[in-house]
Design a protein around this motif. Sequence first.
Motif, short mmCIF file in Angstrom:
data_model
loop_
_atom_site.label_atom_id
_atom_site.label_comp_id
_atom_site.label_asym_id
_atom_site.label_seq_id
_atom_site.Cartn_x
_atom_site.Cartn_y
_atom_site.Cartn_z
N ASN A 17 4.22 37.97 55.29
CA ASN A 17 5.12 38.33 54.21
C ASN A 17 5.01 37.43 52.99
N GLY A 18 4.16 36.43 53.03
CA GLY A 18 4.00 35.52 51.90
C GLY A 18 3.28 36.17 50.75
N LEU A 19 3.17 35.44 49.66
CA LEU A 19 2.49 35.95 48.48
C LEU A 19 0.99 36.12 48.69
N GLU A 20 0.44 35.27 49.55
CA GLU A 20 -0.99 35.34 49.82
C GLU A 20 -1.23 34.83 51.23
N PRO A 21 -2.39 35.11 51.80
CA PRO A 21 -2.67 34.61 53.15
C PRO A 21 -2.56 33.08 53.20
N THR A 136 12.30 30.51 54.19
CA THR A 136 13.11 30.55 52.97
C THR A 136 12.30 30.10 51.76
N LEU A 137 11.52 29.03 51.94
CA LEU A 137 10.71 28.52 50.83
C LEU A 137 9.64 29.52 50.39
N VAL A 138 9.04 30.22 51.34
CA VAL A 138 8.02 31.21 51.03
C VAL A 138 8.65 32.53 50.59
N GLY A 139 9.79 32.86 51.18
CA GLY A 139 10.43 34.14 50.89
C GLY A 139 10.99 34.24 49.49
N GLY A 140 11.47 33.13 48.94
CA GLY A 140 12.02 33.16 47.58
C GLY A 140 10.99 33.62 46.56
N PRO A 141 9.84 32.94 46.48
CA PRO A 141 8.82 33.40 45.53
C PRO A 141 8.32 34.82 45.83
N ALA A 142 8.20 35.18 47.10
CA ALA A 142 7.74 36.54 47.44
C ALA A 142 8.73 37.58 46.95
N ALA A 143 10.03 37.29 47.06
CA ALA A 143 11.05 38.24 46.59
C ALA A 143 10.99 38.38 45.07
N GLU A 145 8.37 37.85 43.17
CA GLU A 145 7.12 38.55 42.86
C GLU A 145 7.25 40.05 43.11
N ALA A 146 7.97 40.41 44.18
CA ALA A 146 8.07 41.82 44.56
C ALA A 146 8.98 42.62 43.64
N SER A 147 9.97 41.96 43.02
CA SER A 147 10.93 42.72 42.23
C SER A 147 11.57 41.86 41.15
N PRO A 148 11.53 42.32 39.93
CA PRO A 148 12.23 41.58 38.87
C PRO A 148 13.74 41.56 39.06
N ALA A 149 14.23 42.45 39.93
CA ALA A 149 15.66 42.51 40.21
C ALA A 149 16.05 41.65 41.41
N ALA A 150 15.15 40.77 41.83
CA ALA A 150 15.43 39.91 42.98
C ALA A 150 16.65 39.04 42.68
N PRO A 151 17.42 38.70 43.70
CA PRO A 151 18.61 37.88 43.48
C PRO A 151 18.25 36.55 42.81
N VAL A 152 19.19 36.03 42.04
CA VAL A 152 19.00 34.75 41.36
C VAL A 152 18.69 33.64 42.38
N LEU A 153 19.29 33.73 43.56
CA LEU A 153 19.05 32.71 44.58
C LEU A 153 17.57 32.66 44.96
N ALA A 154 16.92 33.82 45.01
CA ALA A 154 15.50 33.84 45.36
C ALA A 154 14.68 33.08 44.30
N ALA A 155 15.01 33.29 43.05
CA ALA A 155 14.31 32.57 41.99
C ALA A 155 14.60 31.07 42.06
N TYR A 156 15.83 30.73 42.33
CA TYR A 156 16.21 29.32 42.45
C TYR A 156 15.47 28.66 43.60
N MET A 157 15.35 29.34 44.75
CA MET A 157 14.66 28.78 45.90
C MET A 157 13.19 28.56 45.63
#
Length: 158
Positions: A17-21, A136-143, A145-157
């Motif tokens: 589920n990360g941004l890259e392998p 959590t550390l990997v999921g924030g950037p992936a979220a 990247e996947a959607s500009p509407a991602a929660p602010v917490l994802a961007a903060y993480m």
Amino acid sequence: DLHIDSLIDKWRQVERNGLEPDPFVRHLANWLQAHKPAPAPMTLVHGEINNDNLLLGSDGDLSAVDWEFAHIGDPREDIGWYRTVSEGAVPPDLLADDIEGFCARYRAVTGLGADIINPAAIGYFGLLATVGVYSTLVGGPAAVEASPAAPVLAAYMS
């Protein structure tokens, strides 16, 4: 074995589920699979045992609080998590000075053998335990990247 496999699979999910392998995460999951310790009887696991969640009463009794991550699992999950977070995030590590002594006392109280409760097995479960934090550390950037509407917490993480 199935329970430990499900914990190892969480590492594989992080890698998928990360941004890259991530070859390191894939290697870690493979290493964990190849080096599984002897199975332990399933029991109630706190899920986030650390010094912040322990209360020492005036009578000397120790109580654990904050049970929202409790589940049925391997008792070494709690010990591994405690060792991992108490080394940096929630010090002090009360087991660091005598981990062998702790293991001997734990075995005496529970009747589990040295093949199950030993420093190497506790270290193994410490690696398993960090998957939630790493996810959590990997999921924030992936979220993000996947959607500009991602929660602010994802961007903060990230």
